[in-house]
Design an enzyme around this catalytic site. Structure first.
Site, PDB file in Angstrom:
ATOM      1  N   ASN A   1      -2.863 -22.816  -2.881  1.00 20.59           N
ATOM      2  CA  ASN A   1      -1.716 -22.153  -2.272  1.00 20.59           C
ATOM      3  C   ASN A   1      -1.709 -22.228  -0.752  1.00 20.59           C
ATOM      4  OD1 ASN A   1      -3.922 -20.470  -3.422  1.00 20.59           O
ATOM      5  ND2 ASN A   1      -3.074 -18.895  -2.080  1.00 20.59           N
TER       6      ASN A   1
ATOM      7  N   GLN B   1       0.957 -23.292  -8.039  1.00 18.56           N
ATOM      8  CA  GLN B   1       1.482 -24.046  -6.892  1.00 18.56           C
ATOM      9  C   GLN B   1       1.777 -25.502  -7.240  1.00 18.56           C
ATOM     10  OE1 GLN B   1       2.495 -22.727  -4.163  1.00 18.56           O
ATOM     11  NE2 GLN B   1       1.532 -20.705  -4.205  1.00 18.56           N
TER      12      GLN B   1
ATOM     13  N   SER C   1       4.127 -19.328 -12.694  1.00 17.89           N
ATOM     14  CA  SER C   1       4.883 -18.158 -12.270  1.00 17.89           C
ATOM     15  C   SER C   1       6.267 -18.580 -11.783  1.00 17.89           C
ATOM     16  CB  SER C   1       4.121 -17.462 -11.134  1.00 17.89           C
ATOM     17  OG  SER C   1       4.797 -16.298 -10.757  1.00 17.89           O
ATOM     18  N   ALA C   2       7.313 -17.944 -12.337  1.00 15.18           N
ATOM     19  CA  ALA C   2       8.687 -18.398 -12.079  1.00 15.18           C
ATOM     20  C   ALA C   2       9.104 -18.307 -10.613  1.00 15.18           C
ATOM     21  CB  ALA C   2       9.664 -17.593 -12.946  1.00 15.18           C
ATOM     22  N   HIS C   3       8.616 -17.272  -9.921  1.00 16.16           N
ATOM     23  CA  HIS C   3       9.156 -17.067  -8.561  1.00 16.16           C
ATOM     24  C   HIS C   3       8.673 -18.109  -7.567  1.00 16.16           C
ATOM     25  CE1 HIS C   3       5.738 -15.021  -6.346  1.00 16.16           C
ATOM     26  NE2 HIS C   3       5.325 -14.800  -7.578  1.00 16.16           N
TER      27      HIS C   3
ATOM     28  N   CYS D   1      -6.252 -11.464  10.959  1.00 20.89           N
ATOM     29  CA  CYS D   1      -5.510 -10.363  11.546  1.00 20.89           C
ATOM     30  C   CYS D   1      -4.248 -10.005  10.778  1.00 20.89           C
ATOM     31  CB  CYS D   1      -5.146 -10.690  12.993  1.00 20.89           C
ATOM     32  SG  CYS D   1      -6.372 -10.072  14.137  1.00 20.89           S
TER      33      CYS D   1
HETATM   34  C1  LIG Z   1      -2.281 -20.136  -6.783  1.00 22.28           C
HETATM   35  C2  LIG Z   1      -1.657 -18.832  -7.148  1.00 22.28           C
HETATM   36  N1  LIG Z   1      -2.045 -18.198  -8.267  1.00 22.28           N
HETATM   37  C3  LIG Z   1      -1.506 -17.026  -8.645  1.00 22.28           C
HETATM   38  C4  LIG Z   1      -0.522 -16.418  -7.894  1.00 22.28           C
HETATM   39  C5  LIG Z   1       0.007 -15.088  -8.336  1.00 22.28           C
HETATM   40  O1  LIG Z   1       1.257 -15.223  -8.921  1.00 22.28           O
HETATM   41  P1  LIG Z   1       2.124 -13.959  -9.331  1.00 22.28           P
HETATM   42  O2  LIG Z   1       2.785 -13.512  -8.092  1.00 22.28           O
HETATM   43  O3  LIG Z   1       3.071 -14.459 -10.329  1.00 22.28           O
HETATM   44  O4  LIG Z   1       1.185 -12.944  -9.889  1.00 22.28           O
HETATM   45  C6  LIG Z   1      -0.086 -17.036  -6.722  1.00 22.28           C
HETATM   46  C7  LIG Z   1       0.969 -16.428  -5.877  1.00 22.28           C
HETATM   47  O5  LIG Z   1       0.739 -15.791  -4.872  1.00 22.28           O
HETATM   48  C8  LIG Z   1      -0.667 -18.273  -6.341  1.00 22.28           C
HETATM   49  O6  LIG Z   1      -0.283 -18.883  -5.209  1.00 22.28           O
END
Ligand SMILES: Cc1ncc(COP(=O)(O)O)c(C=O)c1O
Ligand code: FES
Lengths: 329, 396
Positions: B153, B181, B201-203, B326
């Site tokens: 990410n 990602q 994850s959809a968002h 920070c």
């Molecule tokens: C690599 C990774 N895994 C898991 C998540 C968590 O996803 P969710 O917001 O659907 O719990 C994120 C999002 O921040 C992510 O970037």
């Protein structure tokens, strides 16, 4: 944890307007050179504190008039977040016009308070307090440099947190000045313990000579000891070095006895009565409950539970503390 | 102008996705488990969404794609149920993951460690990727699970998932990948890669927040995380979130359709931004362009602390992110940055810019201009570039 902490906020929302303005337009940002020092007829002092690899660093420039020791000009350069820049800026501002000896008395609290919009709302959230501590540390470094104290004496200082390069001296001072009570607060104020966490308590990544938990405990014990000393050194009556509410029970008892002896007993005795103090208890509400018993003529007197009682309470409240409550038994 | 360059945090819901969801709030609001028509009238849309999800990652009908509330749930479910099913009974005692996983995996593993499970956190190289050799050496007879993300990410770096999958298959170890990602940014095909579990994850691909999934290969057993009313074939209980499932299906379909656009157009804008920023002296990007998902840049800006940079960008209407200490609630420096570890300074000077298919060229031009100006302003403040006469021994 509670309603307000469940939906995390942005730490930026907790910066005062002053912090934001200084971040956007720092007033004392810049450098001072040998040239400037010559023109102003002073001595150029340069001090560094922090490190880029730890997340913040500041360089402080002073031009000091050697005859008067007055800091005629102060500027800073800073690697750090917005609050680090605003704190450095405020620190430089507070130095200007002070003598070097006065400047070393500037604490992180002075810096933080100077950035508040309103007197009782903190200028920055707790985890940003370390920025103002850095401002305080760099002043000390500048003063040491001016006084010609060997810079090595600073390096000798015992480093407790290797990651954030925080010394034992800084940690103890910050605990005392800010009355810190937890290790998390120490981390918020100094960054010690924020990284590998080895320095927090035994059993981390690597063994260390000093741990924050021990330093906190020992420093608190030292503070408690100093506090008790201050109390016992204070005169029983008219003492204004220590607040009545902060006294030990024994001292409270002595002070109350003294006031009663001087202002109340003579009147009671004239009427053939007296009173004794049975006990003093500290209620959870910050009140000191004083249990008394009337003796002799007073014990049957109707006014002893009303008029006299109010009079005694009023005298003690006026002389010692408004947090005194008299309870006849 | 307001420019959103934080698409690895979350994305705008595609208006087409939103339009598909709308009827399932106030018109077809029945519980899909009910016998009556109020309930059953949403079934066609749900079936279509499942088709879209299966097609999106090329899953077989024998496989399960279980809908969850988010990828955090999916990740927790796999790791904690592997513990229940394989470790608690004494068969296995070991999990392998990497040092740069999202906390949904990392903190779950830490939790299991506190219960006595052995966890190996594979280190990463300066590009932020693990070595396959290290993985081979870490697997033992008692390893229950390997959990390695598909793409990171923070850095956008793509992990050697095909190789990792092959090793796990050969050694008979279950393999989970957090593909949050990767889905919607690069092709994700579960027929080409041996994964037993895959989270998404959809968002992160223009769908709604609070809905995600766990792909489970071919009936692989895994105790439920949510027990209850036997929804999702008993694998995950809870009344189906109909509008969000419909939205996630549509989002998956659109994202997969847009993969070429992602590879060409998003990539072109990302590269334009990256090249322009690298013109500024003393900037460093983590990983090569080819090894990264097409939308992400993690760049170290020497002399400028990450939060200060975000501040200036935000003052000018640009939303980005930093791995720096920070900016987070806690003061810890970013574990991904620490893991990459080349220079400690990087942990505090990182700026993450992440685009999406909605990012325009005008926005990128604007961002280049704003970032250039911010670098000039903040480097003028920075002690890194501050004057000192020769006699001064710098301690910074
Ligand atoms: C690599 C990774 N895994 C898991 C998540 C968590 O996803 P969710 O917001 O659907 O719990 C994120 C999002 O921040 C992510 O970037
Ligand atoms: S030594 Fe203090 S956090 Fe690492």
């Amino acid at each position: 944890m509670a309603k307000n902490s469940l939906i995390g906020g942005s730490i930026w929302e907790e910066y005062s307007q002053k912090v934001q303005d200084l971040m956007n337009h720092p007033q004392n940002m810049g450098e001072l050179t040998e040239e400037d020092a010559k023109n102003m007829g002073g001595k150029l002092i340069i001090a560094d504190f922090g490190a880029e690899s730890c997340g913040d660093a500041v360089r402080l420039y002073w031009i000091v008039d050697e005859a008067t020791e007055v800091i005629k000009a102060a500027k800073f350069k800073s690697f750090g977040c917005g609050t680090a820049i605003a704190s450095s800026d405020t620190m430089a501002e507070l130095c200007i016009g002070k003598t070097v000896s006065e400047a070393v008395k500037i604490t992180n609290i002075d810096v933080e308070k100077a950035m508040r919009d309103t007197p009782d709302v903190p200028a920055v959230p707790p985890q940003k307090m370390h920025c103002s501590v850095m401002a305080y540390d760099v002043i000390k470094a500048a003063a040491a440099s001016y006084k010609g104290v060997d810079a090595a004496s600073f390096e000798d200082d015992i480093i407790v947190c290797e990651c954030a390069r925080v010394s034992l001296g800084t940690i103890k001072e910050v605990i005392k000045i800010n009355n810190l009570k937890t290790v998390e607060e120490i981390t918020n104020y100094t960054k010690a313990g924020a990284f590998c966490k080895s320095c927090i308590k035994p059993g981390g990544h690597e063994a260390r000579e000093y741990y924050l938990v021990d330093i906190l405990r020992d420093t608190r014990a030292e503070m408690e000891h100093d506090h008790l000393l201050a109390i016992s050194n204070s005169k029983i009556e008219g003492s204004n070095t220590v607040n009545f509410d902060d006294l030990t029970i024994v001292k409270k008892f002595q002070q109350i006895e003294a006031v009663i002896d001087e202002n109340i007993r003579p009147m009671l005795v004239m009427d053939g009565g007296n009173l004794e103090i049975l006990d003093i208890k500290e209620g959870g509400d910050g009140m000191s409950d004083v249990y008394i018993r009337y003796l002799g003529a007073c014990s049957g007197c109707a006014s002893s539970s009303t008029g006299t009682l109010f009079a005694i309470e009023a005298v003690l409240q006026e002389k010692l503390s408004k947090n005194i409550r008299i309870l006849p038994v | 102008m307001r420019v959103y360059l934080d698409n690895n945090a979350t994305t705008i819901v595609d208006p087409k996705v939103f339009a598909e969801m709308v009827p399932y709030f106030c018109q077809m609001y029945g519980n899909p488990n009910s016998l009556h028509e109020f309930g059953s009238e949403s079934h066609p849309a749900l079936r279509k969404a499942m088709d879209q999800l299966y097609a999106g990652i090329n899953a077989s009908d024998e496989d399960d794609i279980v809908i969850t509330s988010c990828a955090t749930e999916s990740n927790n479910w796999v790791i904690k149920s592997i513990y229940h099913d394989y470790i608690l009974n004494g068969d296995k005692d070991h999990i392998i993951t990497s040092e740069v996983e999202h906390p949904a995996v990392g903190a779950s593993c830490k939790f299991l460690e506190s219960l006595g499970v052995k966890v190996t956190y594979l280190p990463v190289n300066t590009d932020g990727v693990i070595s396959v050799e290290d993985l081979k050496n870490a697997i033992t007879d008692t390893t229950a699970l390997v959990s390695i993300m598909w793409a990171n990410n923070e850095t956008g770096m793509i992990f050697p998932i095909e190789e990792i999958g092959a090793i796990c298959k050969e050694r008979g170890v279950l393999f989970h990948t957090d593909a949050v990602q990767a889905v919607g940014k690069i092709p994700v095909d579960v027929k080409k890669v041996n994964v037993d579990f895959l989270s998404f994850s959809a968002h992160k691909f223009h769908g709604p927040k609070g809905i995600g999934g766990l792909y489970i290969r071919n009936g692989q057993p895994l105790s439920p995380f949510f027990h209850g009313g036997e929804h999702m074939g008993g694998r995950r209980s809870g009344t189906l979130n109909v509008p969000s499932i419909v939205g996630m299906g549509k989002a998956m379909e659109l994202a997969v359709e847009a993969l070429d656009f992602e590879k060409n157009n998003v990539r072109r804008l990302r590269d334009k931004l990256e090249d322009a920023l690298l013109q500024i002296p003393e900037m460093m990007v983590v990983g090569t362009k080819e090894q990264r998902v097409p939308n992400t840049i993690l760049i170290s800006v020497k002399g400028i602390e990450g939060e200060a940079m975000l501040w200036d960008l935000n003052q000018n209407g640009i939303g980005a992110s930093t791995g720096s200490a920070c900016a987070s609630e806690a003061l810890e420096s970013n574990p991904v940055m620490e893991a990459i570890g080349a220079e400690a300074d990087l942990a505090h000077t990182a700026l993450r810019l992440s685009l999406s298919r909605f990012t325009t060229e005008a926005e990128i031009d604007f961002a280049i201009d704003v970032i250039q100006k911010a670098v000039v302003r903040l480097r003028a403040i920075s002690s890194t570039y501050a004057y000192a006469p020769e006699w001064h021994v710098s301690k910074l």
